[in-house]
Write a protein that holds these residues in place. Structure first.
Motif, short mmCIF file in Angstrom:
data_model
loop_
_atom_site.label_atom_id
_atom_site.label_comp_id
_atom_site.label_asym_id
_atom_site.label_seq_id
_atom_site.Cartn_x
_atom_site.Cartn_y
_atom_site.Cartn_z
N PRO A 68 34.08 58.98 53.12
CA PRO A 68 33.39 58.21 54.35
C PRO A 68 32.93 59.17 55.17
N ARG A 71 34.04 61.71 58.46
CA ARG A 71 35.51 61.53 58.67
C ARG A 71 36.28 62.94 57.85
N THR A 317 40.28 53.73 50.84
CA THR A 317 39.16 53.41 51.69
C THR A 317 38.77 52.25 51.23
N ARG A 324 37.27 52.70 55.66
CA ARG A 324 36.28 53.57 55.86
C ARG A 324 36.05 54.35 57.06
N THR A 325 36.50 53.48 58.22
CA THR A 325 36.44 53.99 59.37
C THR A 325 37.66 54.44 60.20
#
Length: 360
Positions: A68, A71, A317, A324-325
């Motif tokens: 992502p 990250r 993810t 993904r965050t």
């Protein structure tokens, strides 16, 4: 200030978490130049740029990037030799070039490079676009009341973490303070709940980073996996986990059978998918499979080993809420041959991964 925790049962593991002074043998420019040349010699591809406009998707294959954006971090223990001789500034400059977004600290000093204050360190990271996401501090040193550990100096540890603007503050010490029994780990879980509550009051998350031994079995109840005790006895709103993926796979090799020989399946990925909110942080560390060794793997640079990170990152993810965050991925190698070359290669490899390039 020493960052050492004298964990008698895991001393070898914990001692590696110190930023050690190393005698400087060359100028900063010479060392940086040599490292860059070595990295270029191994891989002539361009290092990825930062995410804002130039480079995270740099064309290695087709498909959605596994990593992502924003990250990718690195555990600075991997770069302790350069930090101890050159200081944080030139190291951070290199990490910015390599496309890193975050850093995880393993001490706040820079050896022969001279003193640095926490506000200076925070500013330096910001100037290079690096977010200090977490830090490792010792769990306890019961023989030293002045030790810089959670048990002995909780408020000082949290004061420093807050001064750096950290969102996570944790330990790489195993929960063996009271032994390897179920009750011993319940006592350690009580400690962790206390630290987690104190961290939460300051807007931070307390976390524990595993090695392989956390997945071993209780000495008094050999059918009980100690890591399961930790998960059950800690409050999920107060205590989080940083999965070191390499050590978890070493544990899979070592502890998939109980002492009596009965099967005890261990799948690191399933732990994460079952408790995704407990794993905000990961250590991305690779290893070459070698069944002749105690751990079943020989540690390697990320991308040179046999751990399937395309599958692992994709599943975490894509199958967890806000996957993904929410999660942060920290590259690490305990003893890289050339630490800056390792950092560069790791970033290139992880940014190159695309979904669907290997079996799911």
């Amino acid at each position: 200030m020493s960052r050492t925790s004298k964990d008698t049962e895991l001393a070898r593991r914990l001692s590696r978490r110190n930023i050690l002074g190393v005698a400087a043998g060359a100028t900063a420019a010479t060392i940086i130049g040599t490292a860059t040349a070595q990295a270029a010699g191994r891989d002539h591809t361009q290092a990825p740029g930062k995410g804002h406009g130039h480079g995270h998707d740099h064309g290695h294959g087709k498909g959605k990037p596994v990593l992502p954006p924003g990250r990718l971090g690195i555990q600075l223990y991997s770069l302790r030799d350069k930090i101890s001789t050159l200081g944080f500034a030139p190291v951070f400059a290199e990490l910015e070039k390599y496309g890193y977004d975050e850093i995880e600290l393993a001490g706040y000093t820079q050896g022969s490079a001279g003193p640095i204050t926490l506000p200076q360190l925070k500013r330096l990271a910001k100037d290079h676009g690096l977010n200090p996401i977490g830090s490792h501090v010792g769990y306890y040193d019961d023989n030293n009341p002045g030790a810089y550990t959670f048990a002995q100096n909780l408020e000082k540890v949290l004061d420093d973490a807050q001064a750096l603007g950290l969102k996570h503050i944790g330990t790489a010490s195993g929960p063996f303070r009271y032994g390897s029994t179920v009750d011993g780990w319940k006592r350690a879980a009580d400690d962790f709940n206390k630290y987690g509550a104190a961290a939460r009051k300051r807007g931070m998350k307390f976390y524990q980073h595993n090695h392989a031994e956390e997945f071993s079995f209780a000495t008094d109840k050999p059918k009980v996996r100690l890591y399961d005790v930790l998960l059950a006895e800690t409050d999920p709103d107060l205590v989080y986990l940083e999965l070191d993926i390499y050590w978890a796979y070493c544990a899979q090799f070592r502890f998939s059978k109980r002492v009596d020989g009965t099967k005890a399946p261990l799948d690191p990925l399933k732990y994460v998918l079952k408790h995704p909110n407990r794993y905000p942080l990961f250590h991305v560390k690779d290893g070459v499979r070698d069944d002749t060794t105690r751990d079943g793997y020989r540690m390697s640079d990320v991308g040179d080993g046999d751990i399937d990170y395309t599958t692992f990152l994709s599943k975490v993810t894509n199958r967890t809420h806000h996957g993904r965050t929410y999660h942060h991925w920290q590259a690490e190698h305990d003893n890289p041959v050339e630490s800056l070359a390792f950092a560069r290669k790791s970033s290139e490899h992880l940014h190159s991964l695309r979904e669907g390039r290997c079996g799911d």
